[in-house]
Design a protein around this motif. Structure first.
Motif, mmCIF file in Angstrom:
data_model
loop_
_atom_site.group_PDB
_atom_site.id
_atom_site.type_symbol
_atom_site.label_atom_id
_atom_site.label_comp_id
_atom_site.label_asym_id
_atom_site.label_seq_id
_atom_site.Cartn_x
_atom_site.Cartn_y
_atom_site.Cartn_z
ATOM 1 N N PRO A 1 0.815 -1.223 0.000
ATOM 2 C CA PRO A 1 0.000 0.000 0.000
ATOM 3 C C PRO A 1 0.846 1.270 0.000
ATOM 4 O O PRO A 1 0.480 2.272 -0.626
ATOM 5 C CB PRO A 1 -0.826 -0.114 1.286
ATOM 6 C CG PRO A 1 -0.867 -1.565 1.576
ATOM 7 C CD PRO A 1 0.461 -2.093 1.136
ATOM 8 N N VAL A 2 1.982 1.245 0.697
ATOM 9 C CA VAL A 2 2.879 2.398 0.712
ATOM 10 C C VAL A 2 3.440 2.622 -0.687
ATOM 11 O O VAL A 2 3.463 3.751 -1.192
ATOM 12 C CB VAL A 2 4.029 2.175 1.713
ATOM 13 C CG1 VAL A 2 4.985 3.365 1.694
ATOM 14 C CG2 VAL A 2 3.486 1.950 3.117
ATOM 15 N N PRO B 1 1.434 -8.248 -9.557
ATOM 16 C CA PRO B 1 0.559 -8.838 -8.534
ATOM 17 C C PRO B 1 0.106 -7.850 -7.463
ATOM 18 O O PRO B 1 -0.539 -8.235 -6.506
ATOM 19 C CB PRO B 1 1.461 -9.908 -7.917
ATOM 20 C CG PRO B 1 2.821 -9.309 -7.991
ATOM 21 C CD PRO B 1 2.874 -8.528 -9.256
ATOM 22 N N PHE B 2 0.450 -6.560 -7.644
ATOM 23 C CA PHE B 2 0.115 -5.556 -6.626
ATOM 24 C C PHE B 2 -1.401 -5.391 -6.490
ATOM 25 O O PHE B 2 -1.926 -5.212 -5.388
ATOM 26 C CB PHE B 2 0.787 -4.232 -6.968
ATOM 27 C CG PHE B 2 2.254 -4.381 -7.237
ATOM 28 C CD1 PHE B 2 3.149 -4.553 -6.187
ATOM 29 C CD2 PHE B 2 2.753 -4.406 -8.534
ATOM 30 C CE1 PHE B 2 4.498 -4.732 -6.419
ATOM 31 C CE2 PHE B 2 4.106 -4.581 -8.778
ATOM 32 C CZ PHE B 2 4.976 -4.746 -7.727
ATOM 33 N N LEU C 1 -3.627 -5.782 -2.982
ATOM 34 C CA LEU C 1 -4.537 -4.738 -2.513
ATOM 35 C C LEU C 1 -5.973 -5.230 -2.411
ATOM 36 O O LEU C 1 -6.761 -4.719 -1.617
ATOM 37 C CB LEU C 1 -4.467 -3.528 -3.441
ATOM 38 C CG LEU C 1 -3.135 -2.765 -3.453
ATOM 39 C CD1 LEU C 1 -3.150 -1.700 -4.543
ATOM 40 C CD2 LEU C 1 -2.849 -2.135 -2.102
ATOM 41 N N SER C 2 -6.323 -6.251 -3.196
ATOM 42 C CA SER C 2 -7.702 -6.766 -3.181
ATOM 43 C C SER C 2 -8.023 -7.515 -1.901
ATOM 44 O O SER C 2 -9.185 -7.665 -1.535
ATOM 45 C CB SER C 2 -7.921 -7.708 -4.371
ATOM 46 O OG SER C 2 -7.295 -8.961 -4.142
ATOM 47 N N GLU C 3 -7.002 -8.021 -1.229
ATOM 48 C CA GLU C 3 -7.158 -8.780 0.017
ATOM 49 C C GLU C 3 -7.997 -10.037 -0.151
ATOM 50 O O GLU C 3 -8.569 -10.550 0.813
ATOM 51 C CB GLU C 3 -7.757 -7.898 1.118
ATOM 52 C CG GLU C 3 -6.934 -6.665 1.409
ATOM 53 C CD GLU C 3 -7.496 -5.828 2.532
ATOM 54 O OE1 GLU C 3 -8.483 -6.246 3.143
ATOM 55 O OE2 GLU C 3 -6.924 -4.751 2.791
ATOM 56 N N ASP D 1 5.622 -13.961 -8.720
ATOM 57 C CA ASP D 1 4.864 -12.821 -8.193
ATOM 58 C C ASP D 1 5.485 -12.329 -6.883
ATOM 59 O O ASP D 1 5.634 -11.123 -6.663
ATOM 60 C CB ASP D 1 3.405 -13.213 -7.935
ATOM 61 C CG ASP D 1 2.628 -13.479 -9.216
ATOM 62 O OD1 ASP D 1 2.975 -12.875 -10.245
ATOM 63 O OD2 ASP D 1 1.694 -14.293 -9.178
ATOM 64 N N ILE D 2 5.833 -13.275 -6.026
ATOM 65 C CA ILE D 2 6.402 -12.916 -4.721
ATOM 66 C C ILE D 2 7.746 -12.216 -4.903
ATOM 67 O O ILE D 2 8.050 -11.250 -4.203
ATOM 68 C CB ILE D 2 6.555 -14.192 -3.874
ATOM 69 C CG1 ILE D 2 5.183 -14.729 -3.633
ATOM 70 C CG2 ILE D 2 7.353 -13.941 -2.617
ATOM 71 C CD1 ILE D 2 4.782 -15.414 -2.512
#
Length: 352
Positions: free
Chosen positions: A105-106, A119-120, A124-126, A138-139
Motif C-alpha cells: 500500500p505504501v 501482482p500488486f 490490494l484486493s485482500e 509474483d512474490i
C-alpha cells in the motif's frame, strides 16, 4: 508512514497470514517454565535427553578435545544456521514476506499506476483465494519492488520500525520474540567452545542484519543472505549513499547457500542446522568434508506448542519450509540428525 500503514492494515494482515494451506490448528502455547541457562552443568537445559541432544554434546566434546583424532583447530570451528524455521517461527508466512506485503500500500501510494498492475492489484484486493495463488515469480516481483528504490539507511529505519511494532497473529508477540530457546542454547554452547556462528538465510541479508546481534548474538558481518545489488551515489546535499537496486546480487537459497558460504566465509562449516529443502545443499556441503561433522534438521511436528508440517513423516504439506520425505530419507542415509520439536525440545520459547 510505516506506522500509519500498520494501523490501517490490521485486517489485511490477518487475512494475509492465512495464505498458507496448513491443516494444523493454532493453539495457545503451553504455560511452561523455561529452564534458564545458568551455571548448571547442563549447557542445553531446554533439550530433553535423547539422541539429538547427545549428538550436539558429542560433537562439541570430540572437536574441542585435543586428545581425540576428531579435534578441530579453533580457526576451523565454523557453524552455520538457517534462520526461518530453524531459529524462529516461519509460519503461517515468512516474517520478511509479511513486511513486503505490508509495504505494497505504501508503494502504490507513491506509484499509483501500480494499483492496476499484477501482482500488486491482487495484494490490494485482500482476496484470500487470489493471494494464495500468487506464484514465486509474483512474490519475487513484490519483494524487489518493495525493497528497492530507497537508500540502505532508509530501509534500515523503516524495517526497524516495522519489527518493533508488528506482532505475530497467533501469539500476539513481536516476531523477534519467537526465537527457539533450544537453538539459542546451541549457538551459545558452540561459541563458548570456540565456534564462530553464522546465519545463512534465503531471505534478505540486510533485513536479518538489523536484529541478528540483539536476538542471536551474531554480528551483522556473520549474516549471509540473499542480497540486492546496491549503487553508490550522493544525496541532494552531496552526502554519499547506497541505493538498493531491483537486481538480485546473491540468491542464498538451496545451492546458493554453499556458494554464499564459500564466497563470504571461505571455510567449509563443521556444523550446519536447517529445516527444509532450501537447506539441503548446505547440509550436504558440510557433511562432505573430512573429520567431525554435524548436520541437523528441525522437524516441525508439534502443532500444540508451535506448528506441524512436513510433509515428511505424514505431516501436513506446506508451501513454507517443506521437509519432504525425500529430504528425510537423505537425512537418514547420511546420518544427519533430525530434531523432533515435539520430543526433543522441553521448551520452545523463552516466554513459555
Amino acid at each position: 508512514m510505516i506506522e500509519t500503514t500498520l494501523r490501517s492494515g490490521i485486517d489485511r494482515r490477518s487475512l494475509l497470514t492465512t495464505l498458507v494451506l496448513l491443516s494444523a490448528v493454532s493453539a495457545p502455547a503451553l504455560s511452561v517454565s523455561a529452564s534458564a541457562q545458568t551455571a548448571s552443568s547442563d549447557p542445553l537445559p531446554s533439550w530433553n535427553e535423547g539422541s539429538a541432544k547427545q549428538a550436539i554434546l558429542d560433537f562439541v566434546r570430540d572437536t574441542t578435545d585435543r586428545s581425540t583424532p576428531k579435534f578441530v583447530p579453533p580457526e576451523d570451528r565454523i557453524a552455520t544456521f538457517d534462520q526461518d524455521g530453524t531459529l524462529w517461527v516461519e509460519h503461517p508466512i515468512y516474517c520478511q514476506m509479511m513486511y513486503c506485503l505490508d509495504r505494497v500500500p505504501v508503494l502504490t501510494t507513491q506509484q499509483p499506476e501500480l494499483k492496476e498492475v499484477e501482482p500488486f492489484k491482487t495484494v490490494l484486493s485482500e482476496s484470500r483465494g487470489a493471494l494464495a495463488r500468487l506464484s514465486m515469480r509474483d512474490i519475487e516481483k513484490i519483494a524487489l519492488a518493495t525493497l528497492t528504490g530507497m537508500t540502505t539507511d532508509e530501509f534500515a529505519v523503516e524495517a526497524k520500525k516495522w519489527l518493533a511494532s508488528t506482532k505475530h497473529p497467533r501469539w500476539n508477540r513481536l516476531y523477534t520474540e519467537l526465537v527457539y530457546q533450544p537453538m539459542l542454547e546451541v549457538m551459545t554452547y558452540l561459541r563458548a567452545n570456540g565456534f564462530k556462528t553464522f546465519i545463512v538465510t534465503g531471505f534478505g541479508q540486510d533485513f536479518v542484519r538489523l536484529y541478528s546481534q540483539q536476538i542471536y548474538g551474531i554480528p551483522p558481518e556473520q549474516v549471509i543472505g540473499s542480497a540486492l545489488a546496491v549503487k553508490y551515489g550522493y544525496d541532494k546535499d552531496g552526502n554519499p549513499i547506497l541505493i538498493n537496486e531491483p537486481r538480485l546480487l546473491l540468491n542464498d537459497n538451496a545451492a546458493g547457500k554453499p556458494e554464499g558460504i564459500h564466497l563470504m566465509i571461505g571455510r567449509r562449516p563443521r556444523a550446519s542446522f536447517g529445516n527444509s529443502t532450501g537447506d539441503e545443499q548446505m547440509l550436504e556441503y558440510t557433511g562432505a568434508g573430512d573429520g567431525a561433522r554435524l548436520s541437523m534438521l528441525v522437524l516441525h511436528d508439534d502443532a500444540k506448542r508451535e506448528y506441524a508440517y512436513g510433509p515428511a513423516q505424514g505431516l501436513p504439506d506446506t508451501k513454507i519450509g517443506a521437509l519432504t520425505p525425500a529430504l528425510y530419507a537423505e537425512a537418514k542415509k547420511n546420518n544427519w540428525t533430525v530434531i523432533s520439536m515435539k520430543n526433543d525440545w522441553k521448551t520452545i520459547f523463552s516466554f513459555e
